[in-house]
Structure formats: structure tokens, C-alpha cells
Write a protein that holds these residues in place. Structure first.
Motif, PDB file in Angstrom:
ATOM      1  N   UNK A 119      18.959   3.293 -10.886  1.00  0.00           N
ATOM      2  CA  UNK A 119      18.561   2.279 -11.774  1.00  0.00           C
ATOM      3  C   UNK A 119      19.708   1.032 -11.753  1.00  0.00           C
ATOM      4  N   UNK A 120      18.957  -0.148 -11.776  1.00  0.00           N
ATOM      5  CA  UNK A 120      19.833  -1.140 -11.955  1.00  0.00           C
ATOM      6  C   UNK A 120      20.759  -1.296 -13.145  1.00  0.00           C
ATOM      7  N   UNK A 121      22.015  -1.540 -12.859  1.00  0.00           N
ATOM      8  CA  UNK A 121      23.050  -1.430 -14.047  1.00  0.00           C
ATOM      9  C   UNK A 121      23.675   0.109 -14.253  1.00  0.00           C
ATOM     10  N   UNK A 122      23.033   1.092 -13.367  1.00  0.00           N
ATOM     11  CA  UNK A 122      23.601   2.231 -13.823  1.00  0.00           C
ATOM     12  C   UNK A 122      24.021   2.826 -12.407  1.00  0.00           C
ATOM     13  N   UNK A 123      24.528   4.334 -12.377  1.00  0.00           N
ATOM     14  CA  UNK A 123      24.803   5.015 -11.296  1.00  0.00           C
ATOM     15  C   UNK A 123      23.745   4.916 -10.323  1.00  0.00           C
ATOM     16  N   UNK A 124      24.216   5.046  -9.135  1.00  0.00           N
ATOM     17  CA  UNK A 124      23.224   5.127  -7.842  1.00  0.00           C
ATOM     18  C   UNK A 124      22.874   6.467  -8.052  1.00  0.00           C
ATOM     19  N   UNK A 125      21.261   6.296  -7.401  1.00  0.00           N
ATOM     20  CA  UNK A 125      20.560   7.658  -7.574  1.00  0.00           C
ATOM     21  C   UNK A 125      20.958   8.626  -6.423  1.00  0.00           C
ATOM     22  N   UNK A 126      20.870  10.099  -6.687  1.00  0.00           N
ATOM     23  CA  UNK A 126      21.150  10.962  -5.746  1.00  0.00           C
ATOM     24  C   UNK A 126      20.258  11.193  -4.613  1.00  0.00           C
ATOM     25  N   UNK A 127      18.961  10.737  -4.732  1.00  0.00           N
ATOM     26  CA  UNK A 127      18.069  10.847  -3.745  1.00  0.00           C
ATOM     27  C   UNK A 127      17.304  12.368  -3.470  1.00  0.00           C
TER      28      UNK A 127
END
Length: 184
Positions: free
Chosen positions: A89-97
């Protein structure tokens, strides 16, 4: 406690006993309270001979909290658990996928069997150090690895972006075997 299965399979790592208790083993390795850490790293340490322990304050992360039986995901997780498990999510940590979309991730999280154990600690102990006469083994984890020569396709459901496919894929597996107990 000796384990014939591990001996017969010539496993590289020792099986790990999972124990629920209200007493912290004196030499147990633990994360510092409120600090992030990975439960799988502690599992690996136990498979290599260390005793590790977790409490609600030292479980490392939200997923570890749920997986160890310390209740559900904490409300207000930065960015939302459904975004963390999928696209980010924009402005937060990268997703794990792990899941393709936040909606699929939310459906997954909503169906998890959340439990809140009535114990203070979850202890991972090398099976050779466990004493079933004094401790109730809730679970035994067989931790190992194998190599596959089958070419695999990269899928967005299981791998992060920008992760290449390999001809030789090294997979680590964790096999959970429920330690059967008679009720009552």
C-alpha cells in the motif's frame, strides 16, 4: 527424546517440539519485547539445537502472533494485513505477494482459525531435549529441505515481484505433525 522418523529419513535438522507453558526455560532465546523478528528464524535455531520461546510481547510479528496461538491480528496494523500479504500500500511497507489481491488476502485472513491459548509461552525445543514425562508436546515439527530439478513457473500468487524462475529450485518445507493425545 529420540526420534526414529528423523533418523530413518537422515534429516539434516532435528525435529522441534512445540510446548505451551507458563514457565520460561532459563536459557531460551527470545526476541526483545516490542521488537520485530521472524518466527521461522527461531524455528531454524531450534532445529539446530537451541531452545527458543515466545510470549504475547515477544512473538515478533502479527503473523507469528496468530500462528503461535496468541490471538488475532492486532487492529490498526500499518497499511492493513490484507495489503501486507498481497500488493502493498502506498506509503507503507511493500507487500509480500503471498496473495494476488488485498481482497483475496482479506478472505484468507478472515477464515483463519484464530485461537488464544491459555498459556504465557510457546516454546520451541529440539526434540532430543524434550521430556514428554514432564512436558506436554503440542506439536512436533519436522524441518527439512529438498531440491527439485523440475522447471517451475513463477506465479504472482506465491512469489514477490522481480523474482526469477530457476531450473533448480531449492525448496524448504516444514512438515507439521500433530502430536496425538487422548482427551481426558
Amino acid at each position: 527424546m529420540e526420534d526414529r522418523i528423523a533418523r530413518e529419513l537422515q534429516m539434516k535438522f532435528e525435529p522441534v517440539a512445540v510446548i505451551f507453558t507458563n514457565e520460561l526455560p532459563p536459557d531460551a532465546l527470545q526476541f526483545k519485547e516490542g521488537k520485530w523478528g521472524c518466527v521461522i528464524a527461531m524455528l531454524t535455531a531450534s532445529a539446530k539445537g537451541r531452545i527458543t520461546a515466545f510470549s504475547r510481547e515477544t512473538c515478533g510479528c502479527g503473523g507469528g502472533r496468530v500462528g503461535l496461538g496468541f490471538g488475532g491480528f492486532l487492529e490498526g496494523m500499518r497499511g492493513g494485513i490484507e495489503y501486507f500479504l498481497s500488493s502493498g500500500r502506498e506509503g507503507h511497507s511493500e507487500g509480500e505477494g503471498y496473495k494476488k489481491t488485498p481482497g483475496i488476502a482479506k478472505s484468507f485472513v478472515d477464515q483463519l482459525p484464530v485461537t488464544d491459548i491459555p498459556y504465557t509461552y510457546v516454546v520451541f525445543k529440539p526434540l532430543s531435549l524434550a521430556d514428554p514425562e514432564k512436558e506436554t508436546l503440542q506439536l512436533i515439527i519436522f524441518y527439512g529441505s529438498f531440491t527439485s530439478q523440475k522447471k517451475t513457473k513463477r506465479t504472482s500468487l506465491h512469489l514477490k515481484k522481480n523474482v526469477p524462475s530457476f531450473d533448480f529450485v531449492h525448496l524448504t518445507f516444514v512438515c507439521f505433525v500433530w502430536y496425538a493425545r487422548q482427551a481426558g
